[in-house]
Design an enzyme around this catalytic site. Sequence first.
Site, PDB file in Angstrom:
ATOM      1  N   ARG A 131       3.572  -5.449   2.805  1.00 24.17           N
ATOM      2  CA  ARG A 131       2.524  -5.891   3.723  1.00 24.17           C
ATOM      3  C   ARG A 131       1.610  -4.729   4.122  1.00 24.17           C
ATOM      4  O   ARG A 131       0.401  -4.874   4.263  1.00 24.17           O
ATOM      5  CB  ARG A 131       3.205  -6.454   4.981  1.00 24.17           C
ATOM      6  CG  ARG A 131       2.255  -6.740   6.091  1.00 24.17           C
ATOM      7  CD  ARG A 131       2.965  -7.223   7.360  1.00 24.17           C
ATOM      8  NE  ARG A 131       2.073  -8.125   8.028  1.00 24.17           N
ATOM      9  CZ  ARG A 131       2.188  -9.433   8.045  1.00 24.17           C
ATOM     10  NH1 ARG A 131       3.197 -10.023   7.481  1.00 24.17           N
ATOM     11  NH2 ARG A 131       1.291 -10.164   8.650  1.00 24.17           N
ATOM     12  N   LEU A 163       6.668   1.232   8.860  1.00 26.71           N
ATOM     13  CA  LEU A 163       5.775   0.420   9.700  1.00 26.71           C
ATOM     14  C   LEU A 163       5.432  -0.865   8.971  1.00 26.71           C
ATOM     15  O   LEU A 163       4.949  -0.818   7.844  1.00 26.71           O
ATOM     16  CB  LEU A 163       4.476   1.179   9.993  1.00 26.71           C
ATOM     17  CG  LEU A 163       4.561   2.454  10.836  1.00 26.71           C
ATOM     18  CD1 LEU A 163       3.167   3.057  11.000  1.00 26.71           C
ATOM     19  CD2 LEU A 163       5.165   2.182  12.211  1.00 26.71           C
ATOM     20  N   HIS A 164       5.691  -1.995   9.587  1.00 21.40           N
ATOM     21  CA  HIS A 164       5.248  -3.256   8.992  1.00 21.40           C
ATOM     22  C   HIS A 164       4.880  -4.327  10.007  1.00 21.40           C
ATOM     23  O   HIS A 164       4.507  -5.428   9.624  1.00 21.40           O
ATOM     24  CB  HIS A 164       6.282  -3.806   8.009  1.00 21.40           C
ATOM     25  CG  HIS A 164       7.560  -4.269   8.668  1.00 21.40           C
ATOM     26  ND1 HIS A 164       8.578  -3.418   8.999  1.00 21.40           N
ATOM     27  CD2 HIS A 164       7.965  -5.497   9.069  1.00 21.40           C
ATOM     28  CE1 HIS A 164       9.564  -4.108   9.561  1.00 21.40           C
ATOM     29  NE2 HIS A 164       9.212  -5.377   9.617  1.00 21.40           N
ATOM     30  N   ARG A 165       4.989  -4.030  11.306  1.00 21.75           N
ATOM     31  CA  ARG A 165       4.636  -5.054  12.297  1.00 21.75           C
ATOM     32  C   ARG A 165       3.136  -5.307  12.239  1.00 21.75           C
ATOM     33  O   ARG A 165       2.335  -4.360  12.184  1.00 21.75           O
ATOM     34  CB  ARG A 165       4.987  -4.589  13.716  1.00 21.75           C
ATOM     35  CG  ARG A 165       6.460  -4.425  13.963  1.00 21.75           C
ATOM     36  CD  ARG A 165       7.084  -5.625  14.669  1.00 21.75           C
ATOM     37  NE  ARG A 165       7.686  -6.550  13.752  1.00 21.75           N
ATOM     38  CZ  ARG A 165       8.913  -6.425  13.212  1.00 21.75           C
ATOM     39  NH1 ARG A 165       9.688  -5.420  13.496  1.00 21.75           N
ATOM     40  NH2 ARG A 165       9.359  -7.335  12.378  1.00 21.75           N
ATOM     41  N   ASP A 170       8.799   0.638  13.390  1.00 27.05           N
ATOM     42  CA  ASP A 170       8.586  -0.552  14.208  1.00 27.05           C
ATOM     43  C   ASP A 170       9.524  -1.671  13.749  1.00 27.05           C
ATOM     44  O   ASP A 170       9.369  -2.821  14.125  1.00 27.05           O
ATOM     45  CB  ASP A 170       7.118  -1.000  14.176  1.00 27.05           C
ATOM     46  CG  ASP A 170       6.604  -1.310  12.782  1.00 27.05           C
ATOM     47  OD1 ASP A 170       7.405  -1.471  11.847  1.00 27.05           O
ATOM     48  OD2 ASP A 170       5.364  -1.413  12.635  1.00 27.05           O
TER      49      ASP A 170
END
Length: 363
Positions: free
Chosen positions: A239, A204-206, A279
């Site tokens: 992130r 997940l990084h969005r 994502d």
Amino acid sequence: PLVLHVTGARPNFPKAAPVIQALRTHDVEQLLVHTGQHYDDRMSQVFFTELGLPRPDVDLGIGSGTHAGQTAAAMVGLEEVMTTRHPALVVVYGDVNSTVAAALVAAKLHLPVAHVEAGLRSFDRTMPEEVNRVVTDRLSDLLLVTCADAADNLRAEGVDPAAVHLVGNPMIDTLLRHRGRLDQERARSEVGLAAEGDYVVATLHRPGNVDDREHARRAVATLHQVADHCPVVLPMHPRSRPRLLDVGLLDHPGIRPADPLGYLGFLSLVQGASVVVTDSGGVQEETTVLGVPCLTLRPNTERPVTITHGTNALTTHAELPAAVASRLAAGRPAAGSTPVPPLWDGHAGPRIAAVLAGSVGAA
Ligand code: UD1
Ligand code: UDP
């Protein structure tokens, strides 16, 4: 003629590698610029080593920043390179800030731009990548698309069909080329998994999933529910890492956090997973080719072909735990039983190289 490739972030590298390699059989000179948008070894250097990419001729070292700061820094550095080197063609990849920065600079210097992976649209302009895609395509002279729906999107925007080339997916060239090097056993042991048994890989990084505290909390709660069913290996993008840890990611024994993995280690894990939750853009495509069920934790995708011709499905946070459970119960689809989009065959690089070389008179 000189062809200048611009890369900057993790997903650019597996797309550029087969194009650079295939262009070596044509009569062109190549220059590789790395903007330095991604700079940690695990986000950058490891891909150069594992994928046999040449060392960048120029590293602009722009680093992290706000969207404007990062894009501007890349533009200033790229303007200098393009003004001194006068490339016959600038090749940009994907949808990151480095991509749009390069397209803007080249267009203003009247240099032709080729966009690899053109035409993808989520139709969601709250995603920074969507803005980058739309602007980059608008400025590109050659639009190289991975799938027919991308060509349809460009046609609907009024792009001259003669500029659009359906060439297949270079990221899949890289996957197929290195598939034989994947080592599931080793990947399992490196992240502390038992030699057998189901596991889920999640990335997940969005911004929409991790950036604000409420979103991060919701993502962690969802991952915890998935971890009630089986272990969840989570290689964390830099992130996301502080944000997810801050809202209690590790408060469940089924969560196996990891640093970002190298290309081979990551895809080894994906290949052996029962389900992937992501994502990421690229991971939706790679799971389709590996035949691994993929649940995309987003309201939309710019890669609908991975749903119609692949293993992908969109899910909400509320639906995800049950969707994982049903895929675990069903077991992995038999090898070769899931469809793969046309031209995702390992030969996109040579097709792209032929178009690029032809455009600079070096076919
Ligand atoms: C970028 C792309 C995104 C892509 C992702 C792939 C844009 C707008 N976004 O997002 O489309 O899916 O790359 O991974 O271009 N950081 C590090 N080390 C690094 C790189 C980043 O610590 O080597 C951290 C920094 O805190 C930085 C943050 O990650 O501020 C975000 O990096 P950035 O390049 O701005 O965006 P990504 O989220 O990586
Ligand atoms: N990837 C990797 N290690 C990881 C996570 C992803 O090597 O820990 C690879 C993945 O296999 C794919 C690329 O990075 O080739 C996708 O990058 P990312 O998900 O960061 O970006 P996106 O595709 O969403 O833009």
